[in-house]
Design an enzyme around this catalytic site. Sequence first.
Site, PDB file in Angstrom:
ATOM      1  N   ASP A 162      33.230  41.745  49.880  1.00 51.95           N
ATOM      2  CA  ASP A 162      32.525  40.799  49.281  1.00 51.95           C
ATOM      3  C   ASP A 162      30.740  40.859  49.333  1.00 51.95           C
ATOM      4  O   ASP A 162      30.709  41.751  48.928  1.00 51.95           O
ATOM      5  CB  ASP A 162      32.933  39.411  50.064  1.00 51.95           C
ATOM      6  CG  ASP A 162      32.427  38.214  49.201  1.00 51.95           C
ATOM      7  OD1 ASP A 162      33.029  37.822  48.031  1.00 51.95           O
ATOM      8  OD2 ASP A 162      31.497  37.644  49.445  1.00 51.95           O
ATOM      9  N   HIS A 327      41.679  37.551  48.081  1.00 56.66           N
ATOM     10  CA  HIS A 327      40.442  38.196  48.254  1.00 56.66           C
ATOM     11  C   HIS A 327      40.175  38.594  49.965  1.00 56.66           C
ATOM     12  O   HIS A 327      39.445  39.525  50.190  1.00 56.66           O
ATOM     13  CB  HIS A 327      39.333  37.018  48.134  1.00 56.66           C
ATOM     14  CG  HIS A 327      37.816  37.388  48.102  1.00 56.66           C
ATOM     15  ND1 HIS A 327      37.434  38.480  47.811  1.00 56.66           N
ATOM     16  CD2 HIS A 327      36.966  36.649  49.064  1.00 56.66           C
ATOM     17  CE1 HIS A 327      36.135  38.384  47.817  1.00 56.66           C
ATOM     18  NE2 HIS A 327      35.732  37.517  48.537  1.00 56.66           N
TER      19      HIS A 327
END
Length: 346
Positions: A162, A327
């Site tokens: 991320d 994610h």
Amino acid sequence: MSGNEQAEFLSDASDARLTRRRLMSLAATTTGAIGSTLLDLPALAEEKTTVSTDQIETLLPGFRRSRIRTSGAEINTFVKGEGAPLLLLHGHPQTVVCWHKVAPKLAERFTVVLTDLRGYGDSSKPDGGKDSVNYSKREMARDQVEVMHSLGFDHFYATGHDRGGRVLHRLLLDHPAAVTRAALLDIAPTATMYAKVTKDFAMRYMWWFFLSQPAPLPETLIGNNLDFYLQAHINKQNKTPGAIDPVAFEEYRRCYTRETLHAVCEDYRASAGIDLMHDAADPAKRIGCPLLVLWGEKGVVGSTYDVRETWREKATDVRGESLPCGHYLPEEAPALVVDKLSDFFT
């Protein structure tokens, strides 16, 4: 839900005194952004939640903690293991704790270094400066190189998830001799993502466009109910029920203060501004070291972009694959992440 009920919900949640049963009851009657997925969230943390050293030791057993001063910040750092050094960089809205399922295993083969990015966790949160320059990925990458140098590592492996992946991307461009192999988890290049925005992406990744708004708009609105925002944000991207350990979540909430929120906004403002300027200034520069890219097949990035191809435009040697998760790869698919990283770095 009526207007009065919504007001009651927001007021109660901002005080962080809702019981889990109360939260579930209210969420069950709420539509739109709250939705039924909120039921999978852990109970709300108290506003002044603290996680003891014993709890951190449980999550990251045997890691040595220190605070390392760089030219622009003080970086919270954990180290454990022997062998080749491996730096792990977390994303938003998390901290070093996001690696708690994979770091101990990796420390059996590598010297694992975990850091809180500047502005996150227990690292310092400097003023953003003009154009949020102090949260440019260039400055955040410089922190990491200086931390590794201070630990005696001029060359190392690195993995970023991320926001940590975006920091690592710039690190690989600005300090090409420092990293010998790198892995990026669940991201496409920042400039590529902004250049190819679709309505679907904008709706699913709305915080890219909201957090980057001028201060104090996002800080004020989100800061009015940090508990709700943090839980909704994590739950939106987690596609594996139960993957987020309650103790880890408590740590994320402890660290997600109003000061952190402002730093987070500065990070996103930099990505939408000065980081794009830095990218435009060196468009032909490519990542020279071998690059592994992994992404969640149930996540937004994997369903929106051909991840491997986006990175082949930026690097000379790219390989990678999707993993069966959302994610949060290190928490949703930790065994696979350990296997893939171990194979790649050895």
